[in-house]
Each structure stands twice: as C-alpha cells, then as structure tokens.
Write a protein that holds these residues in place. Structure first.
Motif, short mmCIF file in Angstrom:
data_model
loop_
_atom_site.label_atom_id
_atom_site.label_comp_id
_atom_site.label_asym_id
_atom_site.label_seq_id
_atom_site.Cartn_x
_atom_site.Cartn_y
_atom_site.Cartn_z
N LEU A 271 0.81 -1.21 0.00
CA LEU A 271 0.00 0.00 0.00
C LEU A 271 0.85 1.26 0.00
N ALA A 272 1.93 1.25 0.77
CA ALA A 272 2.81 2.42 0.80
C ALA A 272 3.44 2.68 -0.56
N LEU A 273 3.83 1.61 -1.25
CA LEU A 273 4.38 1.77 -2.61
C LEU A 273 3.31 2.26 -3.58
N PHE A 274 2.08 1.80 -3.41
CA PHE A 274 1.00 2.26 -4.27
C PHE A 274 0.76 3.75 -4.10
N VAL A 275 0.76 4.21 -2.84
CA VAL A 275 0.59 5.65 -2.59
C VAL A 275 1.75 6.44 -3.19
N TYR A 276 2.96 5.91 -3.03
CA TYR A 276 4.14 6.58 -3.59
C TYR A 276 4.05 6.66 -5.12
N GLU A 277 3.60 5.58 -5.73
CA GLU A 277 3.49 5.56 -7.19
C GLU A 277 2.48 6.60 -7.68
N GLN A 278 1.33 6.67 -7.02
CA GLN A 278 0.30 7.61 -7.47
C GLN A 278 0.72 9.05 -7.25
N GLY A 279 1.42 9.31 -6.14
CA GLY A 279 1.74 10.69 -5.82
C GLY A 279 3.01 11.21 -6.47
N PHE A 280 4.05 10.38 -6.52
CA PHE A 280 5.35 10.88 -6.95
C PHE A 280 5.83 10.28 -8.27
N THR A 281 5.03 9.42 -8.87
CA THR A 281 5.32 8.94 -10.22
C THR A 281 4.29 9.45 -11.22
N LYS A 282 3.02 9.35 -10.83
CA LYS A 282 1.95 9.86 -11.69
C LYS A 282 1.51 11.27 -11.30
N PHE A 283 1.98 11.75 -10.17
CA PHE A 283 1.71 13.11 -9.68
C PHE A 283 0.22 13.41 -9.54
N ASP A 284 -0.55 12.38 -9.21
CA ASP A 284 -1.98 12.56 -8.95
C ASP A 284 -2.15 12.61 -7.43
N PHE A 285 -1.97 13.81 -6.87
CA PHE A 285 -1.95 13.94 -5.42
C PHE A 285 -3.33 13.74 -4.80
N GLY A 286 -4.39 14.07 -5.51
CA GLY A 286 -5.72 13.82 -4.97
C GLY A 286 -5.99 12.34 -4.80
N TYR A 287 -5.64 11.56 -5.81
CA TYR A 287 -5.83 10.11 -5.75
C TYR A 287 -4.91 9.49 -4.72
N ALA A 288 -3.65 9.97 -4.66
CA ALA A 288 -2.70 9.44 -3.68
C ALA A 288 -3.14 9.78 -2.26
N SER A 289 -3.71 10.95 -2.06
CA SER A 289 -4.18 11.34 -0.73
C SER A 289 -5.35 10.46 -0.29
N ALA A 290 -6.25 10.16 -1.23
CA ALA A 290 -7.36 9.26 -0.90
C ALA A 290 -6.84 7.88 -0.54
N ALA A 291 -5.84 7.39 -1.28
CA ALA A 291 -5.25 6.08 -0.97
C ALA A 291 -4.57 6.10 0.38
N SER A 292 -3.88 7.20 0.70
CA SER A 292 -3.20 7.28 1.99
C SER A 292 -4.20 7.31 3.14
N TRP A 293 -5.36 7.94 2.93
CA TRP A 293 -6.36 7.96 3.99
C TRP A 293 -7.00 6.58 4.19
N LEU A 294 -7.24 5.87 3.10
CA LEU A 294 -7.73 4.49 3.26
C LEU A 294 -6.69 3.61 3.90
N MET A 295 -5.43 3.86 3.59
CA MET A 295 -4.35 3.12 4.24
C MET A 295 -4.31 3.43 5.74
N PHE A 296 -4.51 4.70 6.09
CA PHE A 296 -4.56 5.09 7.50
C PHE A 296 -5.70 4.38 8.22
N LEU A 297 -6.87 4.34 7.60
CA LEU A 297 -8.01 3.66 8.21
C LEU A 297 -7.75 2.16 8.33
N ALA A 298 -7.06 1.57 7.33
CA ALA A 298 -6.73 0.16 7.41
C ALA A 298 -5.77 -0.12 8.56
N VAL A 299 -4.82 0.78 8.78
CA VAL A 299 -3.90 0.63 9.92
C VAL A 299 -4.66 0.67 11.23
#
Length: 318
Positions: A271-299
């Motif tokens: 999940l952390a790599l997925f967030v990194y890929e969306q935010g810093f490879t595809k530069f889609d920060f909105g999508y990466a932020s949503a993924a990071s929040w779901l990751m936070f809730l999963a934790v």
C-alpha cells in the motif's frame, strides 16, 4: 511605616507563582511535543484529507472539488486491492513467526547462560544495520541463478526459484528480510518484560518438575501479556507501512516493471508503494491522498482488531 502590607504582598506573589508553577509547568513541558505534532502530524493529516477531495495534479493550476470521487474510484481499482492483499500477506508472514521466534529467543536469554551480554547485543545488530545493506544482501541470497538459497534447495532436488517473479516466493523473501531485522529488537523488549517476572515462580515450577516449555507457557507468557499486546500492535502498524524492503528489493533484484510497481505483475507492491506511485510517479496527489487515507483507516482497523484479539487472550477467553 509598617512593612506588613509589603510582606503580605510578597507572600501573595509567591503563592501565585507557586500555583502557576504547579498548574502550568506540566503543560509547558509537554507543549513542544504537541506543537511539533500539530505542525508535522495533525496539519498534514487534515491537509491530506482536503487534497483527497479534489482533482489535484501537479501540472494543473486549478484543483477542482470532486468530493468522494477519488475514494469511489479507488475502491474499484484492482491495483489498490492487489496492494492491500500484498501488504496483509507480507505482514502476516513476517509478523507471526517473528513474534513467536522473539519470545523463544527472549526465553532462552532469560536463563543463566555464558556470555549473556554478547548474545543480547548481537540481537540488536540486525536492527541497527542499514535497510539498504540488508535488502541488497538478501537479494543476493535469494538470487535466481547464483543465490545461496537456491543452492541449498538444489541439495534436495528443488529447481531454481525466481524469488522476485512470483507472488508467494517474493512475499516469503520479503518476510524473511523483515523478520531478520526486527526479531532481535522484539526479543529484547520481551526480555525486558521477562526480567520483571519473579524468579521464585520459576524455582517453584522447577521443583514441581515443569519443563522449560511448560514454564514458558504457564508462567512467562501470562506474566508478560501486556508487553505482548504492545508488541503485537506496534508490529501490526509497522507491517501495514512496509515500503523500504519491497522498493529496494524490486530495484536490486532486477525485477521488471519498475521498483515502485513491485515487479512486472505488481506481485509485491504494498500500500505504501501504491501511494508513492500515485503521488510521486503519476503526480496525482488527490488520488494518492485518498489512498493514503484508506491506508490510515486500514492501519487503525488492523491495530484495533489485534488489540481486541490479544485482550481477549489476556482475559483467558481463548
């Protein structure tokens, strides 16, 4: 002129200063932590939630408000669920054996042994070793053509295993790295808890003919259950945030598809790599932020489930 009013004023001043010191000092002592937490923890968390509600890309000057669209798209993203499965799989494979081995090692070191200090220090060495060095070395050990692991398996007639290519094999390799780094650290935490167990309990059990395993099961584990709960929760949180090991493993093993994607088939993307890929490879920060929040809730969910399970064990219901 009488000095009585001046004396009363001084006493009142000392009383006020004493009251302020007693009541305000504790808040002043803890204020730096909360200021840093608000600046580097709470504010980024809230700002990430705000970004997740927008179509927020690096190349766009306008950030359109889209509400929960990013979350809805994310829940239908197969790559996200694949990363979730990989994270849970690697987490379980690394955490459960790690904790069992850590308790066993701590039990051995809690007994009277020669060179106890040397053995205890050696347990901490894997944890202080650079994660880059650990992953590079283990990537060589799990190499397909010249790896030591495949060489040992060849003794038993097994073929050459491409550890980075398969889902199960890559999870086993990554779990081994994580176990090697953190088992000794957790063993020292368990050992510190075991040092507080009264020695008289072990002496009485020895007189009753209890074996070492029986003493571990009947005396040690019940006495250190609060520590076990703490280690299980912390290890679970750490397992949900794995990023360095799969990132470096993908880069050093030569797996196709890129290190961030976790192999050509995303077989070990977490999940952390997925967030990194969306935010810093595809530069889609909105999508990466949503993924990071779901990751936070999963934790939070995983930590809560582990707490309830270990608490239930502590209560003797299992």
């Amino acid at each position: 002129m009488s000095s009585l009013p001046l004396t009363v004023a001084r006493r009142r001043g000392r009383s006020v200063r004493h009251t302020l010191d007693v009541r305000a000092s504790p808040y002043a002592y803890v204020a730096p932590f909360f200021l840093l937490f608000c600046a580097f923890g709470l504010f980024p968390l809230a700002y990430t939630a705000w970004v997740s509600l927008h179509d927020w890309t690096l190349l766009s000057e306008e950030h359109t408000f889209v509400g929960l669209k990013n979350f809805g798209t994310l829940l239908g993203d197969g790559y996200f669920w694949n990363a979730t499965f990989n994270t849970l799989s690697i987490g379980v494979l690394s955490t459960v054996p790690q904790l069992l081995l850590a308790i066993w090692l701590a039990h051995l070191l809690n007994r009277r042994l020669r060179m106890q200090t040397l053995f205890r220090i050696s347990l901490l060495l894997p944890n202080v070793t650079s994660v880059v060095a650990v992953v590079v070395i283990f990537s060589q050990l799990f190499g397909r053509d010249f790896g030591l692991i495949n060489w040992v398996l060849s003794w038993f007639g097994a073929g050459s295993v491409d550890w980075a290519a398969g889902t199960a094999s890559s999870h086993v390799a990554l779990s081994t790295m994580i176990m090697w780094r953190w088992t000794g650290y957790n063993a020292l935490i368990f050992l510190a808890a075991m040092q507080a167990v009264p020695r008289e309990l072990y002496e009485a059990a020895t007189l009753d003919g209890a074996s070492g395993f029986t003493q571990l099961r009947k005396i040690t584990i019940p006495m250190i259950r609060p520590t076990i709960i703490f280690v299980v929760i912390v290890s679970s949180i750490g397992a949900m945030q794995i990023i360095a090991e799969p990132l470096l493993f993908g880069a050093s093993s030569g797996a196709g598809g890129g290190a961030v994607s976790g192999g050509p088939d995303r077989q070990f993307q977490t999940l952390a790599l997925f967030v990194y890929e969306q935010g810093f490879t595809k530069f889609d920060f909105g999508y990466a932020s949503a993924a990071s929040w779901l990751m936070f809730l999963a934790v939070v969910v995983v930590a809560g489930v582990n707490y309830l399970l270990t608490r239930r064990v502590k209560g003797g219901l299992l």
